[in-house]
Design an enzyme around this catalytic site. Structure first.
Site, PDB file in Angstrom:
ATOM      1  N   SER A  36       0.805  -1.223   0.000  1.00  0.00           N
ATOM      2  CA  SER A  36       0.000   0.000   0.000  1.00  0.00           C
ATOM      3  C   SER A  36       0.836   1.271   0.000  1.00  0.00           C
ATOM      4  O   SER A  36       0.381   2.325  -0.444  1.00  0.00           O
ATOM      5  CB  SER A  36      -0.938   0.010   1.209  1.00  0.00           C
ATOM      6  OG  SER A  36      -0.200  -0.110   2.421  1.00  0.00           O
ATOM      7  N   GLY A  73      -1.820  -4.187   1.007  1.00  0.00           N
ATOM      8  CA  GLY A  73      -1.933  -5.341   1.876  1.00  0.00           C
ATOM      9  C   GLY A  73      -1.001  -6.484   1.537  1.00  0.00           C
ATOM     10  O   GLY A  73      -0.994  -7.505   2.241  1.00  0.00           O
ATOM     11  N   ASN A 102       4.080  -5.252   5.872  1.00  0.00           N
ATOM     12  CA  ASN A 102       2.898  -5.997   6.329  1.00  0.00           C
ATOM     13  C   ASN A 102       3.283  -7.294   7.033  1.00  0.00           C
ATOM     14  O   ASN A 102       2.565  -7.754   7.923  1.00  0.00           O
ATOM     15  CB  ASN A 102       1.974  -6.285   5.141  1.00  0.00           C
ATOM     16  CG  ASN A 102       1.237  -5.045   4.680  1.00  0.00           C
ATOM     17  OD1 ASN A 102       0.764  -4.256   5.497  1.00  0.00           O
ATOM     18  ND2 ASN A 102       1.162  -4.851   3.379  1.00  0.00           N
ATOM     19  N   ASP A 183      -5.002   7.055   9.812  1.00  0.00           N
ATOM     20  CA  ASP A 183      -4.641   5.786  10.439  1.00  0.00           C
ATOM     21  C   ASP A 183      -3.245   5.814  11.055  1.00  0.00           C
ATOM     22  O   ASP A 183      -2.864   4.890  11.778  1.00  0.00           O
ATOM     23  CB  ASP A 183      -4.761   4.626   9.452  1.00  0.00           C
ATOM     24  CG  ASP A 183      -3.841   4.766   8.235  1.00  0.00           C
ATOM     25  OD1 ASP A 183      -2.950   5.627   8.233  1.00  0.00           O
ATOM     26  OD2 ASP A 183      -4.024   3.977   7.284  1.00  0.00           O
ATOM     27  N   HIS A 186      -0.291   5.146   6.879  1.00  0.00           N
ATOM     28  CA  HIS A 186      -0.073   5.409   5.463  1.00  0.00           C
ATOM     29  C   HIS A 186       0.237   6.883   5.202  1.00  0.00           C
ATOM     30  O   HIS A 186      -0.500   7.760   5.663  1.00  0.00           O
ATOM     31  CB  HIS A 186      -1.308   5.001   4.655  1.00  0.00           C
ATOM     32  CG  HIS A 186      -1.572   3.533   4.693  1.00  0.00           C
ATOM     33  ND1 HIS A 186      -2.430   2.957   5.608  1.00  0.00           N
ATOM     34  CD2 HIS A 186      -1.062   2.525   3.941  1.00  0.00           C
ATOM     35  CE1 HIS A 186      -2.459   1.653   5.407  1.00  0.00           C
ATOM     36  NE2 HIS A 186      -1.636   1.355   4.417  1.00  0.00           N
TER      37      HIS A 186
END
Length: 211
Positions: A36, A73, A102, A183, A186
């Site tokens: 991402s 992801g 991740n 969040d 990101h």
């Protein structure tokens, strides 16, 4: 005799054209395989750091293009699964691998992450491409030892397998909350030029070596 000379010249010209086309294909693509952080998650399409590198590449290395094969992801396992088809499809001169974050966020085995990245570097190099490995880091609240080992994994792999290294994708911005989405994970649009600046010197050097 004249006919033979003309035939030989035509054959030679055809050979040069074919060789030139092959060189253009091999030298013309940078493949970005990421998650991402490279896939423009949560930001406007065309505003991500990969897109921002396009005009720099176009101005400095005419004819070279960048292909973004990043998926939000994705893990190193997913990247390893996708890589063979991507290599066949794009026949890249440079493969830039931005994966692993991740894995760490999910607390996956560092050994598995290392093995997946090592295999991706090897497959890319066997295809004839140069490799750039993008370093990542995670906060110490994931465990001081785990965080340190994860951080050190990238330079160790780069040195062992002869890959170029972007030391840390988010260098100079990781502690600035204004550069992240809600969040807190990101990067937002304002951060994308900074990320491009972190990647560009290493990518530029890799492309210069191919000239």
């Amino acid at each position: 005799m004249l006919m033979l000379f003309r035939w030989l010249m035509t054959l030679f010209a055809s050979f040069l054209m074919a060789a030139g086309a092959a060189a253009e294909t091999r030298g013309g693509t940078v493949l970005v395989l990421g998650d991402s952080l490279s896939a423009e998650y949560g930001i406007e399409r065309g505003s991500g750091w990969v897109s921002l590198l396009e005009p720099r590449i176009r101005d400095t290395f005419p004819g070279v293009q960048i292909k973004n094969a990043s998926i939000s992801g994705d893990t190193t396992s997913g990247g390893l699964t996708r890589l063979p088809d991507a290599l066949l499809q794009h026949d890249p001169a440079v493969v830039l691998i931005e994966l692993g974050a991740n894995d760490a966020l999910r607390g996956l085995s560092l050994q598995a992450t290392r093995e997946n990245l090592a295999r991706m570097i090897t497959l890319s190099r066997e295809s004839g491409a140069s490799v750039i490995l993008v370093g990542m880091q995670i906060p110490p609240n994931y465990g001081t030892r785990y965080s340190r080992q994860f951080r050190e994994l990238f330079p160790e792999l780069a040195q062992e397998y002869g890959a170029a290294l972007v030391p840390f994708l988010l260098e100079g911005m990781a502690s600035d909350s204004s550069l992240f989405q809600a969040d807190g994970i990101h990067p937002n649009e304002a951060a994308q030029p900074l990320i491009a600046d972190n990647v560009w010197p290493v990518l530029q050097s890799a492309l210069e070596r191919l000239q």
